[in-house]
Design a protein around this motif. Structure first.
Motif, PDB file in Angstrom:
ATOM      1  N   CYS A 148       0.850  -1.196   0.000  1.00  0.00           N
ATOM      2  CA  CYS A 148       0.000   0.000   0.000  1.00  0.00           C
ATOM      3  C   CYS A 148       0.886   1.246   0.000  1.00  0.00           C
ATOM      4  O   CYS A 148       1.764   1.388   0.846  1.00  0.00           O
ATOM      5  CB  CYS A 148      -0.910  -0.006   1.230  1.00  0.00           C
ATOM      6  SG  CYS A 148      -1.813   1.534   1.445  1.00  0.00           S
ATOM      7  N   ASN A 197       0.015   4.088   0.713  1.00  0.00           N
ATOM      8  CA  ASN A 197      -0.423   5.005   1.770  1.00  0.00           C
ATOM      9  C   ASN A 197       0.153   4.621   3.128  1.00  0.00           C
ATOM     10  O   ASN A 197       0.674   5.463   3.843  1.00  0.00           O
ATOM     11  CB  ASN A 197      -1.957   4.993   1.797  1.00  0.00           C
ATOM     12  CG  ASN A 197      -2.533   6.123   2.598  1.00  0.00           C
ATOM     13  OD1 ASN A 197      -1.981   7.229   2.579  1.00  0.00           O
ATOM     14  ND2 ASN A 197      -3.605   5.868   3.305  1.00  0.00           N
ATOM     15  N   CYS A 198       0.039   3.335   3.490  1.00  0.00           N
ATOM     16  CA  CYS A 198       0.453   2.923   4.835  1.00  0.00           C
ATOM     17  C   CYS A 198       1.537   1.862   4.816  1.00  0.00           C
ATOM     18  O   CYS A 198       1.944   1.368   5.864  1.00  0.00           O
ATOM     19  CB  CYS A 198      -0.752   2.458   5.632  1.00  0.00           C
ATOM     20  SG  CYS A 198      -1.429   0.897   5.053  1.00  0.00           S
ATOM     21  N   ASN A 255       1.366  -1.131   4.064  1.00  0.00           N
ATOM     22  CA  ASN A 255       0.860  -2.437   4.433  1.00  0.00           C
ATOM     23  C   ASN A 255       1.100  -3.412   3.274  1.00  0.00           C
ATOM     24  O   ASN A 255       0.958  -3.054   2.115  1.00  0.00           O
ATOM     25  CB  ASN A 255      -0.644  -2.291   4.725  1.00  0.00           C
ATOM     26  CG  ASN A 255      -1.312  -3.620   4.982  1.00  0.00           C
ATOM     27  OD1 ASN A 255      -0.772  -4.462   5.671  1.00  0.00           O
ATOM     28  ND2 ASN A 255      -2.498  -3.801   4.414  1.00  0.00           N
ATOM     29  N   CYS A 302      -7.069  -1.031   0.506  1.00  0.00           N
ATOM     30  CA  CYS A 302      -6.097  -1.565   1.458  1.00  0.00           C
ATOM     31  C   CYS A 302      -6.843  -2.054   2.702  1.00  0.00           C
ATOM     32  O   CYS A 302      -7.710  -1.343   3.209  1.00  0.00           O
ATOM     33  CB  CYS A 302      -5.113  -0.468   1.825  1.00  0.00           C
ATOM     34  SG  CYS A 302      -4.080  -0.862   3.236  1.00  0.00           S
ATOM     35  N   CYS A 340      -5.437   0.511   5.920  1.00  0.00           N
ATOM     36  CA  CYS A 340      -5.833   1.919   6.045  1.00  0.00           C
ATOM     37  C   CYS A 340      -7.109   2.223   5.278  1.00  0.00           C
ATOM     38  O   CYS A 340      -7.655   3.316   5.407  1.00  0.00           O
ATOM     39  CB  CYS A 340      -4.704   2.835   5.587  1.00  0.00           C
ATOM     40  SG  CYS A 340      -4.394   2.781   3.830  1.00  0.00           S
TER      41      CYS A 340
HETATM   42 ZN   LIG Z   1      -2.946   1.109   3.368  1.00  0.00          ZN
END
Ligand SMILES: [Zn+2]
Length: 490
Positions: free
Chosen positions: A410, A412-413, A415, A424, A427
């Motif tokens: 991910c 963004n995070c 993960n 995801c 998040c």
């Molecule tokens: Zn994420």
């Protein structure tokens, strides 16, 4: 002419009548007796008439005087309006002062002060839409959820502030985790203000969470229409949604629609690996092998990925290793220097039991880019070429602690997800999964490198007398199996 004549005649008659009347009055007896303060006045007939006329005049004057008094009273009344206007102005300015102070307090984070000022402003000003806004925000900041909700409900009743009210309640529901109500409110807010970007995003996310892919695609095109989304991003996200739609339809066993949706997703975004794989499966089922090949080649060009190779193998499930090797050239001639391509070719050669070719295909990948997969491939090659157990085990031991290579990460995070998904699972962000290496070493075996000398050598006794179990390399190869069914089928 006649009218003038009539007037003259009327005048002459009136004068004659007056003269006659006066004569008659002078000749007639009696009159009017008036007693004032004990004294008696006797008016003759002519005097009486004159007194009557004088009285009428006096009454007229009195009436005029009364009018003047009334005017004065009105004037005074007018003065009173001015005074009330003066007070109203004071009230207004006090109200606005309170409002300004409240906003200032809100900006400085003094929620309680802001709330008090909002109440004061509300008392002085008759502008509930203004003061309620301040109250709602102050209550929100002060953590007084009940008051905030109450105020939002008030705001909903006013046309001008309905959106703010709906949005406020929606955010509260989101914070509560009541996504069903939040979704309804988001739809309402979106209907009021389709251009509002935050609402679009919230609605999109809620729809994606609820797997309402059709609704999400409609929201996404609204986003494009109102200019808050670049066209290429829209295309990509629409593809992701179309793919998700396809997966959902597939779950409902409607393969034809799913196939169409997957092909549509692949058309929108040819580099979306799962869409390409799904579309290829659709083509294979229909017997359109050429289309499947084309779709997968295009995906490989954009991003070499093991899933693409696996799907490519499925086009001809019953071919032998040599034919497969030949057919895969079409796929691997693009991006020939990509690690994924090198590993794939190596795997195919191992399957064909041509170990020197497998080693050549892999090149120096095991040194320049040691991953679990490349190191396991090296172990397989060494074993195939008849190297000693120690050498094979050495490669496998390194493989255990090596990086796993690219995965669905991910953006963004960070993960890591085992399989691609539109959102995801950590998040909840939409379309953030990228096939790449995780930013840091995702698994580090404690003391991994210290264990190496024990593992690489032949099994030996440890201090407490138990055998150090060396993992059977054949099992490892099978377990890891380079993660690729392309090799399995042979
Ligand atoms: Zn994420």
């Amino acid at each position: 002419m006649i009218w003038s004549l009539v007037k003259i005649i009327f005048f002459v008659v009136a004068v004659a009548a007056l003269a006659l009347g006066a004569g008659w009055l002078l000749e007639s007896e009696g009159g009017i007796q008036i007693v004032v303060a004990g004294r008696e006045y006797t008016l003759g007939p002519l005097q009486s008439v004159i007194a009557l006329v004088a009285l009428i005049f006096a009454v007229w004057v009195l009436l005029k005087l009364l009018g003047l008094l009334l005017a004065v009273w009105h004037f005074l009344n007018g003065d009173d309006t001015a005074i009330s206007r003066f007070f109203a102005r004071r009230k207004y300015s006090k109200g606005f002062d309170a409002l300004a102070e409240g906003m200032m307090a809100l900006a400085s984070g003094e929620a309680r002060t802001a709330l008090a000022k909002a109440e004061k402003a509300d008392r002085y000003l008759d502008r509930p839409e203004l003061t309620s806004l301040l109250t709602a925000q102050a209550a929100e900041m002060a953590g007084d959820r009940k008051k905030a909700e109450e105020t939002y409900r008030k705001l909903v009743t006013n046309d001008a502030t309905r959106f703010v009210g709906v949005r406020g309640i929606m955010k509260q529901k989101l914070a509560d985790g009541d996504t069903d109500t939040a979704l309804q409110l988001a739809e309402k807010a979106f209907a009021i203000k389709p251009k509002h970007e935050e609402t679009q995003d919230i609605l999109l996310k809620l729809q994606a969470d609820k797997e309402d892919w059709k609704g999400a695609r409609a929201t996404l095109s609204a986003k494009l229409k109102h200019g808050s989304l670049p066209r290429d991003v829209h295309k990509r996200r629409d593809a992701v949604l179309a793919l998700s739609e396809a997966r959902k339809i597939l779950e409902e066993d409607e393969t034809i629609e799913a196939r169409e949706a997957a092909i549509e997703a692949n058309r929108l975004s040819p580099d979306l690996i799962p869409a390409a794989v799904m579309a290829a499966h659709g083509y294979i089922e229909k017997g359109q092998k050429r289309y499947a090949t084309r779709v997968l080649k295009k995906a490989w060009e954009a991003q070499p990925h093991p899933d693409v190779a696996a799907a490519f193998a499925e086009i001809e499930p019953n071919e032998g290793p040599a034919e497969r090797l030949k057919r895969f050239v079409a796929l691997t001639k693009t991006k020939a220097d990509h690690p994924e391509t090198k590993m794939l070719m190596s795997e195919l050669h191992i399957a064909a039991e041509d170990f020197p070719a497998a080693r050549r295909a892999l090149g120096d990948l095991a040194e320049s880019d040691p991953t679990t997969r490349s190191l396991t491939l090296m172990a397989a090659i060494e074993r195939g070429e008849g190297a000693s157990d120690a050498v094979v085990q050495g490669w496998l031991a390194r493989a255990v602690t090596a990086s796993r290579g690219p995965q669905w990460v991910c953006d963004n995070c960070q993960n890591i997800m085992g399989a691609w998904a539109p959102t995801c699972n950590n998040c909840g962000a939409f379309d953030t999964l990228t096939w790449k290496r995780p930013p840091s070493a995702e698994i580090a075996l404690p003391g991994g490198s210290e264990m190496l000398p024990l593992l690489v050598g032949a099994p030996e006794q440890t201090k407490d007398g138990t055998d150090v179990t060396v993992v059977d390399d054949a099992d490892v190869i099978e377990a890891e199996d380079m993660g690729n069914p392309a090799v399995k089928s042979s």
